[in-house]
Design a protein around this motif. Sequence first.
Motif, short mmCIF file in Angstrom:
data_model
loop_
_atom_site.label_atom_id
_atom_site.label_comp_id
_atom_site.label_asym_id
_atom_site.label_seq_id
_atom_site.Cartn_x
_atom_site.Cartn_y
_atom_site.Cartn_z
N GLU A 298 -44.16 20.38 1.12
CA GLU A 298 -45.37 21.04 0.51
C GLU A 298 -45.81 19.96 -0.55
N ASP A 299 -44.46 20.00 -1.09
CA ASP A 299 -45.44 19.10 -2.46
C ASP A 299 -45.35 17.85 -1.68
N TYR A 300 -45.01 17.31 -0.79
CA TYR A 300 -44.99 16.01 -0.48
C TYR A 300 -46.77 15.38 0.16
N PHE A 301 -47.50 17.03 0.53
CA PHE A 301 -48.88 16.47 0.68
C PHE A 301 -49.31 17.17 -0.22
N ASP A 302 -48.83 17.80 -1.35
CA ASP A 302 -50.11 17.95 -3.02
C ASP A 302 -50.03 17.06 -3.37
N TYR A 303 -51.05 17.13 -4.30
CA TYR A 303 -51.51 15.72 -6.10
C TYR A 303 -49.69 15.95 -6.25
N ALA A 304 -49.61 14.64 -6.39
CA ALA A 304 -48.66 14.03 -7.48
C ALA A 304 -49.17 13.75 -8.81
N ILE A 305 -49.70 14.66 -10.02
CA ILE A 305 -50.14 14.84 -11.10
C ILE A 305 -49.83 13.52 -11.96
N GLU A 306 -48.89 13.86 -12.12
CA GLU A 306 -48.05 13.15 -13.62
C GLU A 306 -47.64 11.70 -12.40
N LEU A 307 -46.74 11.84 -11.49
CA LEU A 307 -47.44 10.62 -10.96
C LEU A 307 -48.01 9.52 -10.86
N GLU A 308 -49.18 9.90 -10.38
CA GLU A 308 -50.59 9.41 -10.10
C GLU A 308 -50.74 9.00 -11.63
N GLN A 309 -51.00 9.82 -12.97
CA GLN A 309 -51.13 9.74 -13.63
C GLN A 309 -50.37 8.12 -14.45
N GLU A 310 -49.00 8.34 -13.80
CA GLU A 310 -47.93 7.52 -15.02
C GLU A 310 -48.72 6.03 -14.05
N LEU A 311 -48.71 6.10 -12.63
CA LEU A 311 -49.14 4.67 -11.79
C LEU A 311 -50.73 3.71 -12.28
N GLN B 237 -51.77 4.30 -15.11
CA GLN B 237 -51.10 3.61 -16.85
C GLN B 237 -50.91 2.10 -17.12
N LYS B 238 -50.16 2.24 -15.41
CA LYS B 238 -49.08 0.81 -15.25
C LYS B 238 -50.40 -0.14 -14.93
N GLY B 239 -52.07 0.22 -13.84
CA GLY B 239 -52.41 -0.17 -13.48
C GLY B 239 -51.23 -0.16 -11.78
N LYS B 240 -50.68 0.05 -11.07
CA LYS B 240 -50.46 0.32 -10.00
C LYS B 240 -51.38 1.32 -8.88
N HIS B 241 -52.74 0.12 -8.65
CA HIS B 241 -53.80 1.16 -8.15
C HIS B 241 -53.30 0.93 -6.49
N ASP B 242 -52.31 -0.04 -6.59
CA ASP B 242 -51.90 -0.41 -4.00
C ASP B 242 -51.23 0.79 -4.05
N LEU B 243 -50.49 1.50 -5.38
CA LEU B 243 -49.20 2.42 -5.00
C LEU B 243 -50.18 3.86 -5.37
N LEU B 244 -50.78 3.55 -6.15
CA LEU B 244 -51.25 4.58 -6.89
C LEU B 244 -52.28 5.78 -5.16
N LYS B 245 -53.06 4.48 -4.42
CA LYS B 245 -54.18 4.87 -3.54
C LYS B 245 -52.59 5.35 -2.72
N ILE B 246 -52.17 4.53 -1.96
CA ILE B 246 -51.17 5.12 -1.23
C ILE B 246 -50.52 6.47 -1.31
N VAL B 247 -49.80 6.83 -2.01
CA VAL B 247 -49.97 8.27 -2.78
C VAL B 247 -51.27 9.34 -3.00
N ARG B 248 -52.08 9.03 -3.42
CA ARG B 248 -53.21 9.66 -3.15
C ARG B 248 -53.43 9.92 -1.52
N GLU B 249 -53.56 9.55 -1.06
CA GLU B 249 -53.86 9.30 0.36
C GLU B 249 -53.17 10.17 1.43
N THR B 250 -51.90 10.44 1.16
CA THR B 250 -50.78 11.60 1.28
C THR B 250 -51.20 12.75 1.03
N SER B 251 -52.36 12.69 0.03
CA SER B 251 -52.68 14.10 -0.61
C SER B 251 -53.78 15.04 0.73
N GLU B 252 -55.00 13.64 0.76
CA GLU B 252 -56.29 13.59 1.37
C GLU B 252 -55.71 13.44 3.25
#
Length: 290
Positions: free
Chosen positions: A65-78, A80-95
Amino acid sequence: MKEIKKVVIPVGGFGTRLLPITKSQPKEMLPIVDKPAVQYVVEEAIDSGIKDILLITGRGKRAIEDYFDYAIELEQELEQKGKHDLLKIVRETSELASIFYVRQKLARGLGDAVYHAKGFINDEYFGVLLADDIIDADVPVLKQMIEIHKKYGGNVIAVMKVPISEVKSYGVIEAKKIGDRIYEVKDLIEKPDPMESPSNLAIVGRYILNHTIFEALEKTEPGKNGEIQLTDAIRKLLLKEHVYAYEFEGTRYDVGEKLGLIKANIAFSFKREDLKEELKKYLKDLCKGD
Protein backbone atom coordinates in the motif's frame (compact mmCIF):
# COMPACT_ATOMS: atom_id res chain seq x y z
CA MET A 1 -20.36 -7.68 -24.46
CA LYS A 2 -19.57 -5.26 -21.61
CA GLU A 3 -16.06 -3.90 -21.40
CA ILE A 4 -13.94 -5.46 -18.65
CA LYS A 5 -12.99 -2.57 -16.38
CA LYS A 6 -11.88 -4.19 -13.13
CA VAL A 7 -9.11 -6.49 -12.01
CA VAL A 8 -8.50 -8.28 -8.72
CA ILE A 9 -4.93 -9.03 -7.60
CA PRO A 10 -4.64 -11.23 -4.49
CA VAL A 11 -1.45 -10.39 -2.57
CA GLY A 12 -2.18 -11.84 0.86
CA GLY A 13 -0.12 -15.06 0.69
CA PHE A 14 2.76 -15.83 3.03
CA GLY A 15 5.36 -16.57 0.35
CA THR A 16 6.70 -19.65 2.12
CA ARG A 17 8.63 -20.81 -0.96
CA LEU A 18 10.83 -17.73 -0.62
CA LEU A 19 11.61 -17.92 3.09
CA PRO A 20 13.46 -16.55 4.97
CA ILE A 21 13.23 -13.17 3.16
CA THR A 22 9.43 -13.26 3.15
CA LYS A 23 9.38 -13.46 6.94
CA SER A 24 9.40 -9.65 6.98
CA GLN A 25 9.15 -8.63 3.31
CA PRO A 26 6.05 -9.24 1.15
CA LYS A 27 6.99 -11.55 -1.72
CA GLU A 28 5.14 -9.22 -4.07
CA MET A 29 7.61 -6.46 -3.17
CA LEU A 30 10.72 -8.45 -4.06
CA PRO A 31 12.48 -6.70 -6.94
CA ILE A 32 12.70 -7.71 -10.55
CA VAL A 33 15.52 -5.42 -11.63
CA ASP A 34 14.29 -2.13 -10.11
CA LYS A 35 10.54 -2.65 -9.74
CA PRO A 36 8.63 -4.90 -7.33
CA ALA A 37 6.94 -7.96 -8.80
CA VAL A 38 3.47 -6.60 -8.08
CA GLN A 39 4.10 -3.55 -10.26
CA TYR A 40 4.60 -5.73 -13.33
CA VAL A 41 1.16 -7.23 -12.79
CA VAL A 42 -0.46 -3.85 -12.13
CA GLU A 43 1.12 -2.52 -15.33
CA GLU A 44 -0.20 -5.53 -17.26
CA ALA A 45 -3.70 -4.64 -16.10
CA ILE A 46 -3.28 -0.98 -17.06
CA ASP A 47 -1.81 -1.86 -20.46
CA SER A 48 -4.86 -4.09 -21.02
CA GLY A 49 -7.20 -1.12 -20.59
CA ILE A 50 -8.25 -1.72 -16.99
CA LYS A 51 -9.52 1.29 -15.03
CA ASP A 52 -9.87 -0.01 -11.46
CA ILE A 53 -7.64 -2.44 -9.56
CA LEU A 54 -8.39 -4.13 -6.25
CA LEU A 55 -5.54 -5.61 -4.22
CA ILE A 56 -6.55 -8.27 -1.69
CA THR A 57 -3.97 -7.76 1.03
CA GLY A 58 -3.26 -9.39 4.38
CA ARG A 59 -1.19 -9.07 7.50
CA GLY A 60 2.32 -7.74 6.88
CA LYS A 61 1.47 -6.29 3.46
CA ARG A 62 1.44 -2.58 4.28
CA ALA A 63 4.59 -2.09 2.21
CA ILE A 64 2.49 -2.71 -0.91
CA GLU A 65 0.00 0.00 0.00
CA ASP A 66 2.81 2.41 0.88
CA TYR A 67 4.54 1.72 -2.44
CA PHE A 68 1.55 2.82 -4.51
CA ASP A 69 0.89 5.82 -2.22
CA TYR A 70 2.54 9.24 -2.38
CA ALA A 71 5.92 9.46 -0.62
CA ILE A 72 5.73 13.11 0.41
CA GLU A 73 9.03 13.36 2.31
CA LEU A 74 10.97 11.52 -0.40
CA GLU A 75 9.43 13.63 -3.15
CA GLN A 76 10.31 16.85 -1.29
CA GLU A 77 13.87 15.64 -0.80
CA LEU A 78 14.30 14.80 -4.49
CA GLU A 79 12.78 18.09 -5.58
CA GLN A 80 15.03 20.12 -3.28
CA LYS A 81 18.11 18.33 -4.65
CA GLY A 82 17.01 18.83 -8.24
CA LYS A 83 16.75 15.10 -8.95
CA HIS A 84 13.77 15.54 -11.23
CA ASP A 85 14.32 12.31 -13.17
CA LEU A 86 14.03 10.27 -9.97
CA LEU A 87 11.12 12.40 -8.78
CA LYS A 88 9.25 11.55 -11.98
CA ILE A 89 9.80 7.83 -11.42
CA VAL A 90 8.63 8.00 -7.81
CA ARG A 91 5.47 9.94 -8.69
CA GLU A 92 4.61 7.62 -11.57
CA THR A 93 4.23 4.66 -9.20
CA SER A 94 1.70 6.66 -7.18
CA GLU A 95 -0.37 7.59 -10.21
CA LEU A 96 -0.47 4.33 -12.18
CA ALA A 97 -4.18 3.64 -11.69
CA SER A 98 -7.11 3.78 -9.28
CA ILE A 99 -6.00 1.18 -6.75
CA PHE A 100 -8.25 -0.04 -3.95
CA TYR A 101 -7.58 -2.40 -1.05
CA VAL A 102 -9.47 -5.07 0.89
CA ARG A 103 -7.85 -7.09 3.66
CA GLN A 104 -8.09 -10.87 3.86
CA LYS A 105 -7.76 -11.38 7.62
CA LEU A 106 -7.17 -15.14 7.41
CA ALA A 107 -5.25 -16.83 4.61
CA ARG A 108 -7.86 -19.36 3.53
CA GLY A 109 -6.81 -19.90 -0.07
CA LEU A 110 -7.08 -18.20 -3.43
CA GLY A 111 -10.82 -18.79 -3.68
CA ASP A 112 -11.41 -17.02 -0.37
CA ALA A 113 -9.18 -14.14 -1.47
CA VAL A 114 -11.18 -13.67 -4.67
CA TYR A 115 -14.42 -13.82 -2.69
CA HIS A 116 -13.29 -10.73 -0.79
CA ALA A 117 -13.77 -8.80 -4.06
CA LYS A 118 -17.53 -9.41 -4.09
CA GLY A 119 -18.38 -5.88 -2.98
CA PHE A 120 -16.05 -4.41 -5.61
CA ILE A 121 -17.53 -6.30 -8.56
CA ASN A 122 -20.97 -5.55 -9.95
CA ASP A 123 -23.00 -7.65 -12.41
CA GLU A 124 -19.98 -8.04 -14.70
CA TYR A 125 -16.95 -10.03 -15.79
CA PHE A 126 -13.62 -9.13 -14.21
CA GLY A 127 -9.98 -10.15 -14.32
CA VAL A 128 -7.92 -11.96 -11.70
CA LEU A 129 -4.13 -11.69 -11.90
CA LEU A 130 -1.70 -13.48 -9.60
CA ALA A 131 1.50 -11.61 -8.76
CA ASP A 132 3.47 -14.88 -8.57
CA ASP A 133 3.16 -15.17 -12.33
CA ILE A 134 5.10 -12.54 -14.26
CA ILE A 135 4.61 -12.97 -17.99
CA ASP A 136 6.84 -11.28 -20.55
CA ALA A 137 4.74 -10.80 -23.68
CA ASP A 138 4.60 -8.40 -26.63
CA VAL A 139 0.85 -8.08 -26.03
CA PRO A 140 -0.16 -8.22 -22.35
CA VAL A 141 -1.64 -11.63 -21.57
CA LEU A 142 -4.74 -10.14 -20.00
CA LYS A 143 -5.31 -8.14 -23.18
CA GLN A 144 -4.95 -11.34 -25.23
CA MET A 145 -7.56 -12.98 -22.98
CA ILE A 146 -9.95 -10.03 -23.26
CA GLU A 147 -9.92 -10.51 -27.04
CA ILE A 148 -10.82 -14.18 -26.56
CA HIS A 149 -13.62 -13.18 -24.19
CA LYS A 150 -14.96 -10.71 -26.75
CA LYS A 151 -15.02 -13.44 -29.40
CA TYR A 152 -16.38 -16.37 -27.40
CA GLY A 153 -17.93 -14.83 -24.28
CA GLY A 154 -17.85 -16.80 -21.05
CA ASN A 155 -15.07 -17.31 -18.54
CA VAL A 156 -11.46 -17.52 -19.75
CA ILE A 157 -8.47 -19.04 -17.97
CA ALA A 158 -4.84 -18.90 -19.09
CA VAL A 159 -2.96 -22.15 -19.62
CA MET A 160 0.46 -23.27 -20.78
CA LYS A 161 1.93 -26.64 -21.74
CA VAL A 162 4.24 -28.19 -19.14
CA PRO A 163 6.11 -31.53 -19.07
CA ILE A 164 3.70 -34.24 -17.94
CA SER A 165 5.99 -34.97 -14.99
CA GLU A 166 5.28 -31.45 -13.65
CA VAL A 167 1.47 -31.47 -13.73
CA LYS A 168 1.40 -32.49 -10.06
CA SER A 169 2.40 -28.91 -9.25
CA TYR A 170 -0.49 -27.27 -11.15
CA GLY A 171 -4.18 -27.21 -11.75
CA VAL A 172 -4.74 -28.96 -15.10
CA ILE A 173 -7.61 -28.83 -17.58
CA GLU A 174 -9.49 -31.51 -19.48
CA ALA A 175 -10.60 -29.77 -22.64
CA LYS A 176 -11.55 -29.89 -26.31
CA LYS A 177 -9.57 -27.77 -28.74
CA ILE A 178 -11.88 -25.43 -30.67
CA GLY A 179 -9.43 -23.01 -32.29
CA ASP A 180 -5.86 -21.81 -32.44
CA ARG A 181 -4.70 -21.89 -28.80
CA ILE A 182 -8.37 -22.01 -27.66
CA TYR A 183 -9.96 -24.86 -25.69
CA GLU A 184 -13.42 -25.47 -24.28
CA VAL A 185 -12.90 -26.68 -20.74
CA LYS A 186 -14.69 -29.87 -19.66
CA ASP A 187 -13.08 -30.27 -16.23
CA LEU A 188 -10.33 -28.93 -13.99
CA ILE A 189 -8.18 -31.13 -11.76
CA GLU A 190 -5.97 -29.72 -9.02
CA LYS A 191 -2.44 -31.21 -8.93
CA PRO A 192 -3.20 -34.56 -10.60
CA ASP A 193 -0.97 -37.60 -10.60
CA PRO A 194 1.01 -37.51 -13.87
CA MET A 195 -0.24 -40.99 -14.76
CA GLU A 196 -3.87 -39.86 -14.42
CA SER A 197 -3.70 -36.29 -15.75
CA PRO A 198 -6.12 -35.54 -18.61
CA SER A 199 -3.59 -33.23 -20.30
CA ASN A 200 -0.41 -31.24 -19.81
CA LEU A 201 -2.21 -27.89 -20.05
CA ALA A 202 -1.53 -26.20 -16.73
CA ILE A 203 -3.50 -23.28 -15.34
CA VAL A 204 -1.50 -20.06 -14.95
CA GLY A 205 -2.47 -17.09 -12.77
CA ARG A 206 -4.66 -15.17 -15.21
CA TYR A 207 -8.45 -15.42 -15.26
CA ILE A 208 -11.50 -13.63 -16.65
CA LEU A 209 -14.46 -14.62 -14.50
CA ASN A 210 -18.15 -13.88 -14.37
CA HIS A 211 -19.53 -12.34 -11.18
CA THR A 212 -21.36 -15.65 -10.68
CA ILE A 213 -18.07 -17.02 -9.35
CA PHE A 214 -18.99 -15.52 -5.97
CA GLU A 215 -22.10 -17.69 -5.68
CA ALA A 216 -19.99 -20.69 -6.66
CA LEU A 217 -17.39 -19.80 -4.03
CA GLU A 218 -20.12 -19.61 -1.36
CA LYS A 219 -20.97 -23.23 -2.16
CA THR A 220 -17.37 -24.43 -2.30
CA GLU A 221 -16.17 -26.43 0.69
CA PRO A 222 -12.62 -25.97 1.97
CA GLY A 223 -10.21 -28.52 0.55
CA LYS A 224 -6.65 -29.37 1.38
CA ASN A 225 -5.22 -27.44 4.35
CA GLY A 226 -8.63 -25.88 4.95
CA GLU A 227 -8.27 -23.63 1.90
CA ILE A 228 -11.02 -22.68 -0.55
CA GLN A 229 -9.72 -23.42 -4.03
CA LEU A 230 -10.65 -21.17 -6.94
CA THR A 231 -10.34 -24.20 -9.22
CA ASP A 232 -13.14 -25.97 -7.32
CA ALA A 233 -15.44 -22.96 -7.75
CA ILE A 234 -14.71 -22.73 -11.48
CA ARG A 235 -15.68 -26.41 -11.75
CA LYS A 236 -19.10 -25.44 -10.39
CA LEU A 237 -19.42 -22.77 -13.09
CA LEU A 238 -18.94 -25.50 -15.70
CA LEU A 239 -22.36 -26.89 -14.81
CA LYS A 240 -24.12 -23.86 -16.33
CA GLU A 241 -21.55 -21.61 -18.04
CA HIS A 242 -18.88 -21.85 -20.69
CA VAL A 243 -15.29 -21.84 -19.51
CA TYR A 244 -12.58 -21.44 -22.13
CA ALA A 245 -8.84 -21.93 -21.80
CA TYR A 246 -6.36 -19.86 -23.75
CA GLU A 247 -2.78 -20.95 -24.36
CA PHE A 248 -1.24 -17.50 -24.10
CA GLU A 249 1.69 -16.12 -26.07
CA GLY A 250 4.56 -15.08 -23.80
CA THR A 251 7.16 -16.34 -21.34
CA ARG A 252 6.00 -16.99 -17.80
CA TYR A 253 8.19 -16.74 -14.70
CA ASP A 254 7.08 -18.16 -11.36
CA VAL A 255 8.54 -15.45 -9.13
CA GLY A 256 6.96 -17.03 -6.06
CA GLU A 257 9.90 -19.43 -5.94
CA LYS A 258 13.62 -18.77 -5.83
CA LEU A 259 14.84 -19.99 -9.20
CA GLY A 260 11.92 -18.37 -11.01
CA LEU A 261 12.70 -15.04 -9.35
CA ILE A 262 16.36 -15.31 -10.38
CA LYS A 263 15.42 -16.18 -13.97
CA ALA A 264 13.02 -13.24 -14.17
CA ASN A 265 15.69 -10.84 -12.95
CA ILE A 266 18.15 -12.07 -15.56
CA ALA A 267 15.59 -12.03 -18.39
CA PHE A 268 14.28 -8.54 -17.63
CA SER A 269 17.82 -7.23 -17.11
CA PHE A 270 18.66 -8.38 -20.64
CA LYS A 271 15.79 -6.22 -21.91
CA ARG A 272 17.49 -3.14 -20.46
CA GLU A 273 20.05 -1.39 -22.65
CA ASP A 274 21.77 0.07 -19.58
CA LEU A 275 22.33 -3.38 -18.06
CA LYS A 276 22.44 -5.93 -20.86
CA GLU A 277 26.05 -5.79 -22.04
CA GLU A 278 27.64 -5.61 -18.61
CA LEU A 279 25.44 -8.47 -17.37
CA LYS A 280 26.27 -10.57 -20.42
CA LYS A 281 29.99 -10.09 -19.78
CA TYR A 282 29.58 -10.92 -16.10
CA LEU A 283 27.65 -14.14 -16.80
CA LYS A 284 30.26 -15.25 -19.36
CA ASP A 285 33.02 -14.67 -16.85
CA LEU A 286 31.03 -16.48 -14.20
CA CYS A 287 30.53 -19.52 -16.43
CA LYS A 288 34.25 -19.62 -17.20
CA GLY A 289 34.82 -20.09 -13.51
CA ASP A 290 32.99 -23.42 -13.70
